[in-house]
Design an enzyme around this catalytic site. Sequence first.
Site, PDB file in Angstrom:
ATOM      1  N   ARG A  49       0.837  -1.196   0.000  1.00 40.01           N
ATOM      2  CA  ARG A  49       0.000   0.000   0.000  1.00 40.01           C
ATOM      3  C   ARG A  49       0.873   1.248   0.000  1.00 40.01           C
ATOM      4  O   ARG A  49       1.795   1.363   0.809  1.00 40.01           O
ATOM      5  CB  ARG A  49      -0.912   0.013   1.220  1.00 40.01           C
ATOM      6  N   ASP A  51       1.190   5.475   0.348  1.00 35.19           N
ATOM      7  CA  ASP A  51       0.541   6.568   1.050  1.00 35.19           C
ATOM      8  C   ASP A  51       0.020   7.615   0.071  1.00 35.19           C
ATOM      9  O   ASP A  51       0.347   7.606  -1.119  1.00 35.19           O
ATOM     10  CB  ASP A  51       1.523   7.235   2.016  1.00 35.19           C
ATOM     11  N   ARG A 209      10.424   7.264   3.084  1.00 31.50           N
ATOM     12  CA  ARG A 209      10.492   8.720   3.173  1.00 31.50           C
ATOM     13  C   ARG A 209      11.255   9.183   4.405  1.00 31.50           C
ATOM     14  O   ARG A 209      11.885  10.235   4.402  1.00 31.50           O
ATOM     15  CB  ARG A 209       9.084   9.310   3.135  1.00 31.50           C
TER      16      ARG A 209
END
Length: 284
Positions: A49, A51, A209
């Site tokens: 998944r 973001d 990130r």
Amino acid sequence: MRLRLRVAYDGTGFSGWAVQPERRTVAGELTAALDRLFDPATGLTVAGRTDAGVHATGQVCHVDVPDDQWRRVATSRGAGEPDPVLLVRRLAGVLPPDVRVPRVEVVDDRFDARFSALRRHYRYRITDDPAGPPPLRRFDTLGWPRPLSLDAMAAAAPGLLGEHDFAAYCRRKPDATTIRELQRLDVTRDGDVVTVAVSADAFCQAMVRSLVGALLAVGEGRRPVDWPASLLTRTERSSEVTVAPAHGLTLVGVDYPSEPAEWASRDAATRRRRDVCPLRRRDG
């Protein structure tokens, strides 16, 4: 009939992959498109998944469709053998322009897009050009306002490789693990564009990130080269790590075993590893 789909999307207009009430998501758009062609299409499962705002060129998912409907949808005028390219074309006709399915393959039910995966690959693009990213790259490239030292960022990367508890770099989720095997973390420069290439068996939420955010702190001289690796001793999310903006990140590929028999064994190994990990940790 199980289908394996490669999916590409511009994440700018999406609230991430997963379906959410009253929000536009990649899975929501893909499910709506599949439901227009099949009745029903079930079990949509994704490799990882993403973001909100994160892009993909090599996302992978699987879905199950009735065999007779697969033959109807993927056969030209109902004659001959089903052709996956016909489904690619038909999905292009019903999907919005910021989502595409460039490849469809028929697989057996031993394939699981999430648990059969060996590793995921991401790229993060940054420019330290004072003018910022070029207009045509503004949605997939982070503009950084200060010069970045490639040498410093590249020197910091190796200390993060290997299997570690990346709790300092992850957003916690109950009953899940933050232990991951980081297999690649390369930093390269082409002109004013710095690219961080990241590969791992799996990633927890915001991990890529956060890793990029730590390398940026090193690259602009705010932190020493050994600082990112020093955070691996933490057992909680580190407030010192800034999460880099989503729009610079793209999922570029997912690797799987080449043989169907290996899909099932990989699936079992992945699930077993998840089951034995400490409950306090994060999975994703």
